[in-house]
Every structure is written in structure tokens, then in C-alpha cells.
Design a protein around this motif. Structure first.
Motif, PDB file in Angstrom:
ATOM      1  N   SER A  83     -38.805  24.056  30.287  1.00  7.57           N
ATOM      2  CA  SER A  83     -38.631  22.599  30.282  1.00  7.57           C
ATOM      3  C   SER A  83     -39.454  21.841  31.321  1.00  7.57           C
ATOM      4  O   SER A  83     -39.765  20.673  31.115  1.00  7.57           O
TER       5      SER A  83
ATOM      6  N   GLN B  94     -36.786  12.949  37.458  1.00  6.21           N
ATOM      7  CA  GLN B  94     -37.587  13.403  36.308  1.00  6.21           C
ATOM      8  C   GLN B  94     -37.550  12.397  35.165  1.00  6.21           C
ATOM      9  O   GLN B  94     -38.565  12.107  34.547  1.00  6.21           O
TER      10      GLN B  94
ATOM     11  N   HIS C 180     -40.222  17.903  29.683  1.00  2.30           N
ATOM     12  CA  HIS C 180     -40.074  17.491  28.282  1.00  2.30           C
ATOM     13  C   HIS C 180     -39.693  16.023  28.125  1.00  2.30           C
ATOM     14  O   HIS C 180     -39.751  15.481  27.031  1.00  2.30           O
ATOM     15  N   LYS C 181     -39.243  15.341  29.204  1.00  2.00           N
ATOM     16  CA  LYS C 181     -38.592  14.040  29.064  1.00  2.00           C
ATOM     17  C   LYS C 181     -39.487  12.953  28.454  1.00  2.00           C
ATOM     18  O   LYS C 181     -38.992  12.007  27.869  1.00  2.00           O
TER      19      LYS C 181
ATOM     20  N   GLY D 230     -28.644  20.400  30.843  1.00  2.00           N
ATOM     21  CA  GLY D 230     -28.135  19.390  31.772  1.00  2.00           C
ATOM     22  C   GLY D 230     -27.280  18.454  30.939  1.00  2.00           C
ATOM     23  O   GLY D 230     -26.058  18.490  30.981  1.00  2.00           O
ATOM     24  N   GLY D 231     -27.942  17.606  30.148  1.00  2.00           N
ATOM     25  CA  GLY D 231     -27.251  16.805  29.142  1.00  2.00           C
ATOM     26  C   GLY D 231     -27.437  17.422  27.769  1.00  2.00           C
ATOM     27  O   GLY D 231     -26.812  17.021  26.806  1.00  2.00           O
ATOM     28  N   GLY D 232     -28.345  18.387  27.683  1.00  2.00           N
ATOM     29  CA  GLY D 232     -28.546  19.151  26.449  1.00  2.00           C
ATOM     30  C   GLY D 232     -29.795  18.819  25.655  1.00  2.00           C
ATOM     31  O   GLY D 232     -30.031  19.424  24.611  1.00  2.00           O
ATOM     32  N   SER D 233     -30.647  17.884  26.130  1.00  2.00           N
ATOM     33  CA  SER D 233     -31.721  17.413  25.247  1.00  2.00           C
ATOM     34  C   SER D 233     -32.866  18.400  25.057  1.00  2.00           C
ATOM     35  O   SER D 233     -33.364  18.576  23.951  1.00  2.00           O
ATOM     36  N   ASN D 234     -33.324  19.064  26.122  1.00  2.00           N
ATOM     37  CA  ASN D 234     -34.484  19.943  25.924  1.00  2.00           C
ATOM     38  C   ASN D 234     -34.094  21.169  25.110  1.00  2.00           C
ATOM     39  O   ASN D 234     -34.843  21.629  24.254  1.00  2.00           O
TER      40      ASN D 234
ATOM     41  N   SER E 178     -30.935  11.613  28.053  1.00  2.00           N
ATOM     42  CA  SER E 178     -30.360  12.837  27.489  1.00  2.00           C
ATOM     43  C   SER E 178     -29.063  12.508  26.754  1.00  2.00           C
ATOM     44  O   SER E 178     -28.771  11.325  26.517  1.00  2.00           O
TER      45      SER E 178
HETATM   46  C1  LIG Z   1     -33.876  16.699  33.049  1.00  2.43           C
HETATM   47  C2  LIG Z   1     -34.285  18.123  32.970  1.00  2.43           C
HETATM   48  C3  LIG Z   1     -33.445  19.112  32.402  1.00  2.43           C
HETATM   49  C4  LIG Z   1     -32.052  18.831  31.928  1.00  2.43           C
HETATM   50  O1  LIG Z   1     -31.895  17.850  30.951  1.00  2.43           O
HETATM   51  P1  LIG Z   1     -31.605  18.167  29.435  1.00  2.43           P
HETATM   52  O2  LIG Z   1     -31.305  16.854  28.825  1.00  2.43           O
HETATM   53  O3  LIG Z   1     -30.468  19.133  29.359  1.00  2.43           O
HETATM   54  O4  LIG Z   1     -32.847  18.753  28.886  1.00  2.43           O
HETATM   55  C5  LIG Z   1     -33.918  20.397  32.324  1.00  2.43           C
HETATM   56  N1  LIG Z   1     -35.140  20.732  32.783  1.00  2.43           N
HETATM   57  C6  LIG Z   1     -35.970  19.819  33.339  1.00  2.43           C
HETATM   58  C7  LIG Z   1     -37.286  20.258  33.840  1.00  2.43           C
HETATM   59  C8  LIG Z   1     -35.570  18.486  33.435  1.00  2.43           C
HETATM   60  O5  LIG Z   1     -36.393  17.579  33.984  1.00  2.43           O
END
Ligand SMILES: *Cc1c(COP(=O)(O)O)cnc(C)c1O
Length: 457
Positions: free
Chosen positions: A420, A146, A118-119, A271-275, A236
Motif C-alpha cells: 500500500s 497520507q 494508494h490514496k 486501517g479503514g479497509g480501502s486499500n 477510507s
Molecule cells: C492510509 C493507509 C493505509 C490504511 O488505510 P486503508 O483505508 O485501510 O487502506 C494503509 N497503508 C498506507 C500506506 C496508508 O497510507
């Protein structure tokens, strides 16, 4: 279109015309405004203008905006369509059948982007706003890579220079994503590096320092502050990053409308919460307005239990104590994250927006061990043929458990999960799992700083 989608319901798609043209800013709908970031020396709210030396102006504006919808610029929208977006909503029927569950399981497919996660949704937007402002170069850090690959990709398509400080241990041991970023033209340095004062100092102490994400952030910020034409980019945690990711949930909401369904459960990994925020917030909007009682479940690693065992307080965003203080769920910026394969989940804090919603009880979170999540990932591979990223596999584990609960109760729940990313660059982790060599790390010692924040700032 609608009846066709309803009949098939294997893959629910949207046309370019149906693609959302604005992001959703949940700050407009919160019962109160978020606690502001603080300057760590004065413990007073940071003047947002000071952040403009670090981030593009428009991103700083978005960070504190209270507008409900923010328009996706045309150039960003065009780049989204080429990722491609909208991404499909996928019904995991073979997994349902294998589990013999009456629940319906849906994945929002964010693994189709060129870098596999998703990044790119925020990397594209950040590269665009910086380019538009006349910035020449973006600098960032990356752990497993990633985020680095997503930003390198986005800089390539908008014609920006890109420099990435990559945690040395990953730089050496996980060359796949480093090479991808280099192919996109990014400059890659193992962190600690000889490019910054902070990096040189650490290398002097230990010439083969393995590095941490916190150190890499400090190097990237130092680099940014020493070149006028450069800005920093974060993948994130911050509000503007979560905002850009809401394209995921806005699409998903339309896709569920097309099949006359609405999720009973919205889940994802954090992870940081973004997805997870990006997927969940457009649905959370309805819950905040009292329209639904959908359950929101965020999934993390037992080895990095930032929300299940974290404290809701002010803490630094990085290990080296260079960032402003953020009010968030945290296990302490000095937390020694064990080397789990889900590199994207190795962060001590949590996005302030997600932290707030968990603290208020709008969301809850669960934590799993490495073996549990790879069991779920193997089940997915052997039913649907999909190889999930180790991060993504954390929410798969929850989905499997929830679907089995439905089997017992007979509930026909609609379970929606953000898929994600894919795990095709994480095969050594799968290899260790198959060889029974995975380690289930225990949580480390949790030590959270106590700042005496003055009322009224
Ligand atoms: C970076 C990543 C995450 C964790 O980051 P969030 O900011 O919480 O989304 C989760 N899944 C994948 C595949 C990632 O690359």
C-alpha cells in the motif's frame, strides 16, 4: 506480451490500452444488501439526499449504487495514467529465496504514486466529481498525513482549494507530510484549531490539545457545513472510496492472467479497509460466485484490534458522534488508539463492506505487534531493498509467516499482497526499531455502544 511476461515474471506490467476502464462495485454481487447508515437520533435509515450537502452528488450515488461496473471518467483515467498507473505487479523472488519457500510472493506496487500510497486513486476521483459539480473547495482531516497529501495533490491538479485539519500532535511532530501538502497549496491547520466552534471550545479547555482523528473529522464537517461552495472528502471506510480503489485489484487480476496464475491467498493491511478492499474485491467476486476458494486475510495492529476483537454492530464513524451510524466491526468510537507508528491503522471501525465479508466468513483477519511488523519490514529491506510503510509492514509479517508455513508443507502457494505504501517518510519509526525502542502497546479497553435499532427502520 504474454510469453514475455511469463518468461521474466519479475515485474508484470500492463500497457495503457490494457488498463481497466471501470471500477468494480462489489455491492452488485453480495448475497444480500448492506445494512444502511442510520440517523443517530431517529435510528432510521438516512435519506441519501441529505448527504449531498456533505459529499459530491455523484459520490453519494456511487455510495448506494448496485451497478456492477462504474465507468472511470476520462479525466480521471488520464490522471491515473500519470500517477502512473497501471502499477506493476512485483515478484519478490529475493525474499522467497531468503525464506527458502516454494511459495511465490507478489506485491501490487501502490507506493509509486507521487505521495507514496494508494490514496491518490480515490483522491483524484473525488476531486474530479466535486470540480465537475462546481464545488470550489474540499475540506478533510488527516492523521499522519497520507490522506492529506493525496487530497492536496488531487486538488492541485484539478484546480480546487483544499483545507486540511491535521491532528495537532502529528502536525507538530511529523512535519514531512504537512509540508508536502502545503507545497501542493493546501491550507493546513493543527486540530483542534481556532477555525471552528468545536476547535475553539477544545482549545479553551487546553491550548495545546494533541487532537485526535475524531476531532479533526468534526472540525472538517463543521467547516463544510458553514460554506456553501465546500464539500467534505473522506479517504477510507465508505463504499465509494473502496469502489475507486478497485482499480488496483482489476489491474492485478489482468496481470495474474498474463502469467497464467491465480492467487491462493490475497492479503493486505486494514486501517479503514480501502486499500485491501480495492485489491481484494475483484478476486472476491470470483469467490462470491463459488468459482475459487482463495483465502482472504486482512492484517491489523494488536493495539487497534478493530476486526479481530471488534463487535459487528452500529457505531459512529467519529469520536465526537457527528456522523451517521454505520453497521461495522468496531471497538467503539471512544477507543483510545495507542500511538502506534502505523497511523493509517489507528481507526476504531472498519469499512461496512469489509466488516460484512469478515462477519460472513468470506475473509479472516490477523493482528500483529509493532516489533513483529518491523522485523518483517527489515527483512524486506535487506532482501528486496524496499522500505515499507509501517501500515504495509503488517501484511508483510503475514506474508513471511505464510511463506514459512509453505516451506514446511511444500505447498507452492501463490501469495498476493497489496503493497500500500512506502516508508520513506516514516524513518523515525525505523530508527526507534533499530534502537530497540519500539513499544508493543496492549489493546485498550473495548466499549461498544448498544443502539436499539428498530426493525424495518
Ligand atoms: C492510509 C493507509 C493505509 C490504511 O488505510 P486503508 O483505508 O485501510 O487502506 C494503509 N497503508 C498506507 C500506506 C496508508 O497510507
Amino acid at each position: 506480451m504474454t510469453s514475455n511476461n511469463k518468461m521474466k515474471e519479475h515485474i508484470i506490467t500492463l500497457s495503457a490500452e490494457e488498463t481497466p476502464t471501470s471500477w468494480y462495485n462489489i455491492q452488485a454481487d453480495l448475497p444480500e444488501s448492506l445494512s444502511p447508515p442510520l440517523d443517530s437520533t431517529t435510528l432510521k435509515p438516512i435519506n441519501p439526499q441529505l448527504l449531498e450537502r456533505i459529499f459530491a452528488k455523484e459520490l453519494v450515488r456511487q455510495e448506494i449504487s448496485a451497478e456492477r461496473y462504474i465507468k472511470v471518467p476520462e479525466e480521471v483515467f488520464d490522471a491515473y495514467l500519470r500517477l502512473p498507473r497501471p502499477t506493476p505487479l512485483y515478484r519478490a523472488k529475493r525474499l522467497e529465496k531468503y525464506l527458502k519457500t516454494p511459495a511465490r510472493i507478489y506485491f501490487k506496487c501502490e507506493h509509486f504514486s507521487p505521495t507514496g500510497s494508494h490514496k491518490t486513486n480515490t483522491a483524484i476521483a473525488q476531486a474530479y466529481y466535486n470540480k465537475k459539480q462546481g464545488i470550489n473547495r474540499l475540506v478533510t482531516e488527516t492523521g499522519a498525513g497520507q490522506w492529506g497529501t493525496a487530497l492536496a495533490f488531487s486538488c492541485a491538479i484539478f484546480g480546487l482549494k483544499c483545507r486540511i485539519y491535521m491532528v495537532r500532535a502529528s502536525f507538530q511532530q511529523k512535519p514531512g507530510r504537512r509540508i508536502i501538502a502545503q507545497v501542493y497549496g493546501a491550507e493546513m491547520f493543527p486540530s483542534p484549531s481556532d477555525q471552528t466552534n468545536f476547535g475553539r471550545k477544545l482549545l479553551k479547555e487546553n491550548s495545546n490539545h494533541p487532537g485526535t482523528l475524531g476531532i479533526a473529522i468534526s472540525e472538517a464537517i463543521e467547516d463544510t457545513l458553514t460554506s456553501e461552495d465546500t464539500r467534505y472528502s473522506l479517504g477510507s471506510v465508505l463504499n465509494h472510496v473502496l469502489l475507486h480503489q478497485t482499480i488496483i485489484g482489476l489491474e492485478a487480476k489482468k496481470q495474474f492472467e498474463l502469467i497464467d496464475a491465480y492467487p491462493d491467498v490475497v492479503c493486505g493491511c486494514i486501517g479503514g479497509g480501502s486499500n485491501y478492499a480495492g485489491f481484494g474485491f475483484p478476486f472476491m467476486m470470483d469467490k462470491l460466485k463459488g468459482k475459487t476458494d482463495t483465502e482472504f486475510v486482512a492484517c491489523e495492529s494488536k493495539a487497534v484490534p478493530h476486526t479481530t476483537r471488534g463487535v459487528y454492530t452500529y457505531d459512529f464513524g467519529d469520536t465526537a458522534e457527528t456522523t451517521p451510524l454505520l453497521k461495522m466491526l468496531t471497538i467503539g468510537h471512544g477507543y483510545a488508539c495507542p500511538p502506534i507508528h502505523a497511523g493509517g491503522l489507528r481507526y476504531h471501525g472498519m469499512a461496512p463492506l469489509i466488516s460484512y465479508l469478515i462477519n460472513k466468513g468470506y475473509m479472516r483477519s490477523v493482528a500483529y505487534s509493532q516489533t513483529e511488523i518491523f522485523e518483517a519490514a527489515k527483512m524486506l529491506a535487506q532482501t528486496e531493498g524496499l522500505i515499507a510503510a509501517p501500515e504495509t509492514a503488517h501484511s508483510l509479517k503475514y506474508v513471511v509467516d505464510e511463506a514459512l508455513k509453505c516451506k514446511k508443507t511444500g505447498e507452492e502457494k501463490v501469495i498476493a499482497m497489496n503493497y500500500s505504501g512506502h516508508g520513506l517518510l516514516d524513518l523515525t519509526a525505523y530508527e526507534q526499531f533499530l534502537a530497540n525502542k519500539l513499544v508493543n502497546y496492549e489493546p485498550q479497553k473495548i466499549k461498544v455502544p448498544a443502539f436499539q435499532v428498530k426493525k424495518g427502520g
